[in-house]
Each structure stands twice: as C-alpha cells, then as structure tokens.
Design an enzyme around this catalytic site. Structure first.
Site, short mmCIF file in Angstrom:
data_model
loop_
_atom_site.label_atom_id
_atom_site.label_comp_id
_atom_site.label_asym_id
_atom_site.label_seq_id
_atom_site.Cartn_x
_atom_site.Cartn_y
_atom_site.Cartn_z
N GLN A 183 0.12 1.06 -10.97
CA GLN A 183 0.04 2.65 -11.20
C GLN A 183 0.86 3.15 -12.02
OE1 GLN A 183 0.14 4.98 -7.44
NE2 GLN A 183 0.05 6.62 -8.26
N CYS B 245 -2.91 7.48 -6.30
CA CYS B 245 -2.73 6.04 -5.39
C CYS B 245 -4.21 5.86 -4.71
CB CYS B 245 -1.46 6.22 -4.81
SG CYS B 245 -1.48 7.42 -3.43
N HIS C 49 1.16 7.85 1.20
CA HIS C 49 0.51 7.11 0.09
C HIS C 49 -0.83 6.24 0.64
CE1 HIS C 49 1.02 4.36 -3.38
NE2 HIS C 49 1.47 3.25 -2.55
N ASN D 242 -0.46 -2.54 -1.40
CA ASN D 242 -0.03 -1.21 -2.13
C ASN D 242 -0.32 -1.36 -3.55
OD1 ASN D 242 1.91 0.83 -3.18
ND2 ASN D 242 3.73 -0.05 -2.14
N TRP E 24 0.78 -0.06 -5.96
CA TRP E 24 1.98 0.03 -6.93
C TRP E 24 2.38 -1.28 -7.22
CZ3 TRP E 24 6.23 3.72 -4.37
CH2 TRP E 24 5.85 4.87 -4.46
#
Length: 500
Positions: free
Chosen positions: A93, A100, A256, A280, A282
C-alpha cells in the site's frame, strides 16, 4: 411478475461480462488500434495527469508540486504488467492513500485466477502492441463496466506515490488502482471504505456480512466451505481511540482491513485446532500471539502440517485460531457468486435473480411508519419452493438470501451520501396470489413483515440470509423517508432442489 420499474438483466445484454458497458463511451479496441497505427502513446483527457485526478486532501501543496506523471517505461527499463503470475505478495500500500479496504480485496482477488482474468483482460503488455493504453473491468451496480486508462502514473522522485509492486518492474497493481480511481472519480475518492464494496466490484458477487462479536457457532465451518469453493473473504478490525491505524502490541492494526486467505485444521497435543490465515495489505506487520510465525505451538503439530502452513517470512500473512480471530476482528464479509457453498454436501442448488429499480417521485414511499405511502415503494414477488428434508435442512437451513444495493449516477464516489435503506418481506395470503400489479395500501395495513433487515442502515449494501416456509412472498425495498431518490439493485438467491 415484477412491476415495470424493475427488470432482470440477461446475460447477452450490454453490461454482461462479455459485453461490458464502455465507461465514458471509450472503446479500448478502437483507441488501441488508432494509437498503435499512428505510433503514438495514448493520452486520456478524461482522467488527466494533474491535481483533479489525484483529488483533494491526499497530498500537501509541497508534495503536489513534486508530482510527475510517468509511464512505466520512463520509470524502469523493462516494465511488465505481470511478473511470474499474480500474487497477493506482489504489492504494498502507498503511504499517501488510506485504501486498505480496496487493497485487501486485491489479496482475495489474486487467489482467484478466473476472477482476475475477468478484471484484467488478457493480451495487454508493454512489449507487443504497446501504445500506452490499458483496460480493466469492474462490476458496478448490476453491470460490468470496462474502464480505459493511459499508463501515466503519479510519482515523486521516480517512486510511485500510491500502490506499488514489490517487484520494481511489475505494474498491474498500480494500473488497476488507477482504473478503479478513474471509475470512482479520483484517487481521493478511494480514501476509506468497506472490504465488501471492493469484493463486489471485482467479482459481481453478493456479500454475506457477519458481526464477529455475534459470530454463529458454525462460523469456521462456513469459512472452510467458502474457502474450498474459492469464495472471496475479507474482514476488518475495530477503530481505535484515534483515527490512525495504530499497531497494537499483538501486531494487529486498528481500523484496518485484512484478507482471509485460508482455513486449516491441525491436531495439537491430541486436540483439533481450527486456524484462519490472514493477510495484511501492507505486506508486513503480523499477529504475534498463538499460532503466529514464531509461536512454539507449531512444534506441537505434525511435520506435514508445519510444511503445509508455517512460513516465517515477514510478508504480512499469518495464522491465528478462530477464537483469536473473532476477538481481534469485528466484522467479516464473504462475497459469493452463489450461496452454493453453504450446501456443498446437500442435494440443493441456489438460483439467482437480479432486479433494477429506482426510488423516485411516486416510488419512494419511505418506511412503514409512512403507511399511506409505503405501498408506492417498488415491490417484488418471490416464490419459495418446497424441498425434501435433506435439502430443506442440509448444512444450511436458510433458503433465501436477499441483498439490496443503493447507488446514484454520480461520478465521484465520495459525493454520494448513502441513504438509510431496508427491505421488508411479507407473506402473500392464498386468496391474494392471483393479484396483479402493486399491492395496495390496504394490504400493508393488515399484513406485517415476516422478515427483512429490520433496521435502516446507511450502507451501500444491506443483506439478510434467512428461512421462509414454502409459499409466495413480497419483497419491498425502501428508504427511511418518503421522497428520497436513488437507484438500487435487488439480488435474490433462493434454494432449490437439484433435479435429476
């Protein structure tokens, strides 16, 4: 029969996957051929390389002054759309955009090659017939839409400022994000959202929403069935005291979105343990509790299970027990093309119908509190078939799933404020089954709804999975107040017995 303001979209109509709507009337094939023959690189004036496409509130004035829009061949020497296949580990990201919810759906999408092939059409590359033009397909409010973009991407110091691939010369994540930003109005219009929204827009599926604080006893079994049927799943964590994505001591990020990428059962010390694998977006930052990468509990399972599950890479993916999952996350969405996965071992299948309607002057009757106008809301009749005991119960006693999606024809996603919406389900008495047209106000003064979403919510989609006895029913989608205008899609799935 549905009233005139609602209709079923057929597979051969404009808006099907094979014949998508051309967003802003841009025809990829014609534009690609034109620019290729003229040996020019496509420039998309409808989504220009300037501030309007980035949108307000994402970048400071200082950063905005540093932005340069560059094509991938100007960033790296050998750009590729996809390198060694599409994977959830391909991307990370960007630091300037809080999307997200959208990127978590990337993780689910990348696990489903058939859906990915639909979203990212084949035969696009930076090698053969490259003309600086690409196209992607999304499902929006009941129809597939083709979005054409040029490949100019916003950069600062030759680095992409939004989503980027962990492989420097791979660009499918950035171009897909740009296409979705164009569809939604700007990059800023992607700021904040729900995982379910992107899952639907990628697949054309119907969401099943679960409040994990009130999770059903068979939640893990549902997730296992969904995973085996290759159904998209995403979830999110509760928002913390601040609006920031605070990382808790256990590694979970507040406020998130995550992707559910697997479910697995292991035997530990002679006892079964039900595990959920999370990702995740990220691409880093993982759970640190039981069954995390470094957990000693992995030494209590078989070598085969460790080989199948355990990875110690800091790639954002991790395992946790279903008990810790329901404690750490507050909601989950399963986006299914069909609820068939609910009855994977039964003798049943699910049939689907999609209807398109509007709340406008004369058809926006408001809630049942407005009894004199409620009857003017669009009405839809549905029949529940009688099935044998094996099908009626099966793994899922519920036999109808209804989803209501609201929208307005507004280019910018952030400019549409969701109305408070709901739907009610009424049983049609035997003596009224021959009625045609809309049921009058007298029907609703004597009949009370048997089911529905019960409360009004300002969400893009509301849904309910429930059971009805065999018979005929009336579904009435409505807004809280009379006279509120919006379009909607009503999706109805009903369980039927498989015929030999």
């Amino acid at each position: 029969m549905p009233p005139p303001d609602m209709y079923k979209r057929h597979d051969d109509e404009v808006g099907s996957s094979n014949n998508p709507v051309k967003f802003q009337y841009q025809d990829y094939q014609l534009l690609h051929k034109l620019y290729l023959s003229n040996k020019m690189k496509y420039i998309d004036d409808s989504f220009p390389a300037n501030f309007s496409s980035i949108g307000k509130g994402l970048l400071s004035d200082r950063d905005m002054a540093l932005v340069k829009w560059k094509r991938p061949p100007e960033i790296v020497s050998e750009p590729c759309l996809v390198v060694d296949g599409v994977s959830r580990f391909d991307y990370a990201q960007g630091s300037k955009l809080g999307n997200c919810w959208f990127l978590a759906s990337f993780g689910a999408l990348s696990c489903q090659q058939d859906i990915m092939d639909k979203v990212i059409p084949a035969e696009q590359s930076f090698d053969k017939d490259y003309a600086g033009i690409f196209h992607f397909k999304f499902w929006r409010f009941g129809k597939w839409i083709e979005v054409v973009i040029d490949d100019r991407l916003p950069t600062i110091n030759d680095r992409l400022i939004f989503v980027h691939s962990r492989t420097p010369n791979e660009f499918w994540p950035a171009l897909l994000e740009k296409a979705y930003a164009k569809l939604c109005g700007s990059f800023a219009d992607l700021q904040g959202g729900f995982v379910s929204e992107a899952l639907i827009d990628f697949s054309g599926g119907v969401p099943m929403h679960f409040d994990l604080k009130e999770a059903p006893a068979n939640l893990w079994n549902l997730m296992e069935s969904a995973f085996k049927s290759r159904t998209l799943m995403g979830c999110s964590t509760p928002q913390g005291a601040s609006s920031k994505n605070t990382v808790l001591p256990n590694g979970i990020v507040e406020g998130h979105a995550y992707t559910v990428t697997g479910v697995y059962k292991v035997m530990s010390r002679g006892q079964p343990v039900r595990l959920v694998r999370m990702f995740n977006p990220w691409a880093k930052g993982e759970w640190k509790g039981n069954w995390s990468d470094e957990s000693s509990l992995w030494m209590t399972v078989s070598a085969e299970d460790r080989k199948n599950c355990l990875s110690v890479a800091d790639n954002g993916e991790f395992w946790m027990s279903v008990e810790d999952y329901t404690k750490s996350f507050d909601n989950m969405d399963i986006c299914c093309l069909s609820p068939d996965f609910l009855d994977v071992t039964s003798k049943c299948s699910w049939t689907s119908k999609y209807y398109f309607g509007q709340w406008t002057f004369g058809t926006a009757g408001g809630s049942r509190n407005n009894i004199r106008t409620f009857w003017t809301n669009p009405q839809f009749r549905v029949k529940i078939e009688k099935t044998d005991d094996d099908c009626a119960v099966g793994k899922c006693p519920e036999n109808i799933l209804v989803s209501l999606t609201q929208y307005k024809e507004n280019r910018h996603r952030k400019q549409f404020t969701n109305l408070l919406i709901c739907f009610c389900v009424f049983e049609i008495p035997p003596e009224m089954k021959a009625e045609t047209g809309k049921f009058p106000v007298s029907f609703f003064t004597t009949q009370r709804p048997l089911a529905g979403t019960n409360v009004f919510q300002n969400l893009r989609e509301v849904m309910k999975l429930f059971r009805l006895e065999p018979g005929e029913y009336l579904i009435v989608p409505c807004t809280l107040n009379p006279g509120e205008n919006a379009s909607f899609v009503l999706s109805v799935f009903t369980k039927t017995q498989c015929r030999k």
